[in-house]
Write an enzyme that holds these catalytic residues in place. Structure first.
Site, short mmCIF file in Angstrom:
data_model
loop_
_atom_site.label_atom_id
_atom_site.label_comp_id
_atom_site.label_asym_id
_atom_site.label_seq_id
_atom_site.Cartn_x
_atom_site.Cartn_y
_atom_site.Cartn_z
N HIS A 49 28.50 90.74 67.83
CA HIS A 49 27.84 90.73 66.52
C HIS A 49 27.92 89.34 65.88
O HIS A 49 26.90 88.79 65.43
CB HIS A 49 28.50 91.76 65.61
CG HIS A 49 27.89 91.87 64.25
ND1 HIS A 49 26.89 92.76 63.95
CD2 HIS A 49 28.12 91.17 63.11
CE1 HIS A 49 26.53 92.62 62.68
NE2 HIS A 49 27.27 91.66 62.15
N GLU A 50 29.12 88.78 65.85
CA GLU A 50 29.29 87.48 65.20
C GLU A 50 28.65 86.35 66.01
O GLU A 50 28.18 85.36 65.44
CB GLU A 50 30.78 87.20 64.97
CG GLU A 50 31.48 88.22 64.09
CD GLU A 50 30.81 88.40 62.74
OE1 GLU A 50 30.14 87.45 62.25
OE2 GLU A 50 30.94 89.49 62.16
N HIS A 71 25.12 85.95 64.80
CA HIS A 71 25.04 85.10 63.60
C HIS A 71 25.24 83.63 63.97
O HIS A 71 24.48 82.76 63.51
CB HIS A 71 26.11 85.52 62.59
CG HIS A 71 25.89 86.86 61.97
ND1 HIS A 71 24.70 87.24 61.41
CD2 HIS A 71 26.74 87.92 61.81
CE1 HIS A 71 24.82 88.47 60.92
NE2 HIS A 71 26.05 88.90 61.16
#
Length: 454
Positions: free
Chosen positions: A21-22, A25
């Site tokens: 997920h990170e 980003h």
């Protein structure tokens, strides 16, 4: 040992999903030219960190293991007087709204891509699963009334071809959520012929509520997996079966005059008859024979049941569905989309009261399922990671302040109005979002504990 395995399995799931997920980003932020100051796995105080790259980004592990974050150069975080003019051009809030949308949306998108990747790998490899062959339904069930009699092979559900039992179950789940009847295309061998009879049956699902989807809702409809005939396996020495004269290879035809269509029926009847005399009609090497056996009483978890100490095969027919890489990718993408839509619908039904909030699960339940699937095997474990990744992606897109979905809502308003949401409104909304998340977490933990107790 089992507890340790559960903890490790949960740690791997959590670590993989947070990092993916990170990374979404982080990679899109770098692609958009934004300077990333820190990439953290975990929240709170940093307990270990190293700096890498031209920007000397800090890669950190933080003390609270739930979650993670990517910290970018952001004017809202404090005084930037010491930041060089070149770096100020890379500050987050100075980017166009479309770049900010891309950076925020990249996290949930990464979770969806991970699910697609895992499903595609599994579909390409081939997953051994039960064949969609039906067991004979009881006469009063909806399936029987619709015309099913057992031994049918389901080839399509609602017009969509299927290969395995999980496909059948999944499509029926969607029909229950959408409150639409289920249409099954089935085929079964015709007597005295090598051909197959094709049939289409429609099964109403009005009697099944969304809350029942975690239980045996298929059984309530009368739909169950076909099981092999009741042919006895190994006989335990000195048990009731051996004392009655039963032998390995005996085909059980009936018990007390009641037909026994499969091994599961025999097991169910024996378990329900502790201490009762049973007259068993069987075929031994093609010759009819009758014996009497009395199941001995046994107790487990306070429940009394009967047993005759004989092995009875009950495993269903298994198939391994292989797909070409492209077909697997298409199937994986559709699976991810359908699961996401179903999750959103379930959330919506919780909000309007059609589905109980007891369905909200937290870290304890996820850890439990992680341990269970890890013990079953790597295929089940990877499938579990894919499903949790989808759930994480969907939940992060909910329009709750402090989540990615809340930020995307702000930026959508900015696109429509031409100006950003005010800092005062954002601060108030953030506090409200934290309150909502804390409430959801308390509900989830309460449900987790209640499940363990019950």
């Amino acid at each position: 040992m089992m507890l340790l395995q559960t903890i490790l399995a949960f740690a791997v799931v959590l670590g993989v999903l947070v990092i993916v997920h990170e990374l979404g980003h982080y990679l899109v932020a770098r692609w958009c030219g934004v300077k990333v100051l820190r990439f953290s796995v975990g929240m709170g105080k940093v307990i270990y960190s190293r700096r890498f790259g031209a920007d000397q980004t800090e890669w950190a592990i933080s003390i609270l293991p739930l979650g993670g974050y990517v910290k970018m150069l952001d004017a809202r975080d404090g005084d930037l007087d010491e930041v060089s003019p070149e770096d100020m051009k890379r500050e987050f809030t100075r980017q166009s709204v479309w770049r900010r949308i891309a950076i925020v949306a990249a996290g949930p998108l990464a979770n969806f891509l991970l699910a697609i990747f895992l499903f595609a790998c599994l579909y390409s490899y081939g997953i051994p699963e039960p064949a969609p062959k039906l067991r004979a339904p009881a006469e009063k069930t909806i399936a029987y009334q619709a015309g099913l009699r057992g031994d049918e092979m389901v080839t399509a559900v609602n017009g969509e071809p299927i290969q395995v039992w999980n496909d059948l179950r999944w499509l029926i789940v969607q029909s229950v959520i959408n409150k639409q009847p289920v249409t099954l295309d089935v085929e079964h061998a015709t007597a005295g012929s090598s051909g197959k009879l094709l049939q289409t049956v429609t099964i109403p699902v009005d009697s099944i509520s969304a809350e029942e989807l975690e239980g045996d809702f298929l059984g309530k409809l009368g739909i169950d997996l076909a099981r092999p005939p009741a042919i006895l396996g190994q006989i335990v020495p000195d048990g009731p079966a051996m004392q009655a004269g039963l032998q390995q290879g005996d085909l059980i035809v009936s018990v007390n005059g009641m037909p026994i269509p499969d091994g599961l029926s025999l097991v169910e009847l024996v378990r329900a008859s502790p201490g009762k005399n049973l007259k068993i009609d069987l075929l031994r090497r093609g010759q009819p024979l009758s014996v009497n056996v009395t199941p001995e009483e046994a107790t487990k978890d306070g429940q009394v049941f009967g047993r005759i100490k004989v092995e009875v095969p009950m495993a269903p027919d298994m198939v391994t569905a292989h797909n070409s890489p492209f077909a697997a990718l298409v199937k994986a993408t559709k699976k991810t989309w359908d699961t996401s839509v179903l999750t959103v619908k379930m959330v919506g039904k919780m909000i309007i009261g059609e589905v109980s909030w007891k369905n909200v699960t937290g870290p304890i339940t996820i850890a439990d399922y992680a341990g269970q699937t890890a013990r079953i095997g790597w295929i089940s474990y990877l499938s579990f990671i894919a499903f949790v990744s989808i759930s994480l992606g969907v939940m992060n897109l909910l329009p709750i302040p402090v989540l990615d979905g809340g930020l995307l809502l702000y930026y959508s308003v900015e696109v429509l109005t031409g100006r950003p949401v005010s800092e005062r409104f954002g601060a108030i909304a953030q506090r409200a979002g934290i309150g909502i998340l804390m409430t959801l977490m308390l509900v989830a933990v309460f449900n987790d504990i209640n499940r363990l107790i019950s």
